[in-house]
Design an enzyme around this catalytic site. Structure first.
Site, mmCIF file in Angstrom:
data_model
loop_
_atom_site.group_PDB
_atom_site.id
_atom_site.type_symbol
_atom_site.label_atom_id
_atom_site.label_comp_id
_atom_site.label_asym_id
_atom_site.label_seq_id
_atom_site.Cartn_x
_atom_site.Cartn_y
_atom_site.Cartn_z
ATOM 1 N N CYS A 95 0.802 -1.225 0.000
ATOM 2 C CA CYS A 95 0.000 0.000 0.000
ATOM 3 C C CYS A 95 0.834 1.273 0.000
ATOM 4 O O CYS A 95 0.760 2.065 -0.941
ATOM 5 C CB CYS A 95 -0.934 0.001 1.217
ATOM 6 N N ILE A 96 1.601 1.494 1.061
ATOM 7 C CA ILE A 96 2.246 2.792 1.265
ATOM 8 C C ILE A 96 3.182 3.188 0.123
ATOM 9 O O ILE A 96 3.173 4.338 -0.311
ATOM 10 C CB ILE A 96 2.990 2.822 2.614
#
Length: 450
Positions: A291-292
């Site tokens: 995600c990040i």
């Protein structure tokens, strides 16, 4: 399980089903029907399938990877949050994995959980989403629910997925239901899983939203409806961009606090005692995971289509991406203090996954750290209880089995991930030099924190 929101399902009258001798639902012709088809059997799709099975839904999984299909049907899990026992229970309830997308035509709901990575130019790569959507379109039936869970830029459900699905001749909102519900899977989180993490749902129409909300309420405790698919898509990007920017903030502070002689770790803990207005973020060797490092670039891509940059995201990306190089600089400084060069030094990397206590290596910052150290001539080894073999750019890195022997024989140890299985006292007592990128070791002459 009954969720906190229950709304009537829309769409055409559903086909009558009758149970066979094993309790499996079949149509009048004896063909098995499914409540849910999950497309993409990875870290997002399998937890979804698990919770749906546990709630009594009839679930089939679809993937293009034969190895995954063989492993799942044999009862061997490759997902951190799914044990072999969990998988056995799923198989016992009737779950099966297949590459045959024709099962979609026999499914009441279809959820797309395929990867959405970045290409070499850091642009969104929606090839898997397009491929999955095309498979659904080939098998789409009237009254079905189709949900995209893959993280993407706002507008993807309506502008990319819907036109592909409508090539079937069916129209979204009229002949089938279309929605977006962002995945919120946090691998290795012992407190929050799919069932007790609120589920955001946005529909192409209000009826689509209501149908999707009713579906998820069957196995998720709380459903959070929003007004449309774009709002749901934006919610996911906002969540991860918030984390991305704040991680970048403390990472940059770590760099200048070191030069100022300030213990940032102590300052963070002090600030965290404030009961309002502050949330603790910690520096590290870089960001990793599914995600990040990826999702904020989807938001930046969207903003750039408007004709201007998203400066917060791009600056955060720049800071976080330079952290592995900064870690290497700190390793150089430690070795220089002992009149040693990186070239020829034995460097032990402790923990090469992107999170503690899981085997997930996606986007791990250990890779760029190792890459730069190797370019400088370091003799690399690693230790990680969750990773049996590890290679960087196709070149294997030797694995150390015994932690004590590993730290004693290394010129410098770099703690990249604080797995609970690591006896940190061994690292503190026996290592020659240590760079602690996670702030978990006791300070000492031979130990530096990032």
């Amino acid at each position: 399980m009954t969720g906190s929101i229950m709304v009537p399902q829309g769409g055409p009258e559903e086909e009558v089903t009758v149970p066979d001798h094993q309790g499996e639902a079949t149509d009048a012709g004896g063909t098995r029907r499914y409540d849910l088809a999950v497309i993409g059997l990875g870290y997002v799709g399998m937890p979804l399938a698990k919770e749906a099975c546990a709630s009594g839904l009839r679930v089939v999984g679809v993937d293009v990877d034969p190895a995954k299909i063989e492993s799942l049907n044999a009862g061997r899990s490759y997902i951190d949050d799914l044990t072999d026992a969990d998988l056995d229970a799923m198989l016992g309830s009737g779950f099966t994995a297949t590459a045959d997308d024709s099962v979609i035509a026999r499914s009441e709901a279809v959820v797309i959980c395929v990867p959405t990575p970045l290409d070499e130019d850091h642009r969104p790569d929606l090839s898997a989403v397009r491929g999955a959507s095309a498979a659904v379109a080939r098998n789409l039936t009237s009254g079905s629910l189709v949900v995209l869970e893959s993280t993407t830029w706002p507008g993807t459900t309506d502008e990319v997925v819907r036109p592909i699905l409508e090539q079937s001749g069916l129209k979204a909102g009229a002949d089938f239901h279309l929605a977006f519900s962002p995945e919120r899977i946090d691998p290795g989180n012992p407190k929050f899983g799919l069932s007790n993490t609120p589920k955001v749902v946005g529909g192409y129409t209000d009826t689509c939203r209501d149908r999707a909300s009713a579906f998820y309420a069957r196995f998720v405790e709380r459903v959070v409806p929003v007004s449309g698919t774009r709002e749901a898509e934006m919610a996911k990007l906002l969540e991860n961009t918030y984390r991305h920017v704040n991680i970048a903030l403390v990472n940059e502070m770590a760099i200048f606090c070191d030069e100022l002689g300030i213990d940032l770790w102590e300052a963070i803990e002090a600030a965290a005692t404030k009961p309002f207005g502050f949330q603790k973020f910690l520096p590290g060797p870089g960001v990793g995971g599914h995600c990040i490092p990826v999702d904020p670039s989807y938001l930046s891509y969207t903003v750039r289509k408007l004709g201007y940059p998203f400066r917060f995201v791009e600056l955060a990306q720049e800071i976080n991406e330079r952290m592995p190089s900064y870690v290497v600089n700190r390793v150089q400084r430690l070795l220089n203090r002992e009149r040693k060069a990186v070239n020829g030094s034995r460097v032990l990397l402790l923990g090469v996954t992107y999170k503690p206590d899981i085997a997930d290596e996606r986007e791990t910052p250990a890779v760029p750290v190792a890459r730069v150290l190797r370019e400088l001539g370091a003799e690399l080894v690693f230790a990680d209880p969750y990773v049996s073999s590890w290679a960087v750019d196709g070149v294997p890195v030797p694995r150390e089995e015994d932690l004590a022997v590993a730290v004693e024989s290394a010129d410098v140890t770099v703690l990249l991930q604080q797995h609970a299985a690591f006896d940190l006292s061994v690292v503190e007592d026996r290592a020659r030099l240590v760079l602690d990128t996670r702030g978990v070791l006791a300070e000492a002459v031979h130990i530096e924190r990032l």
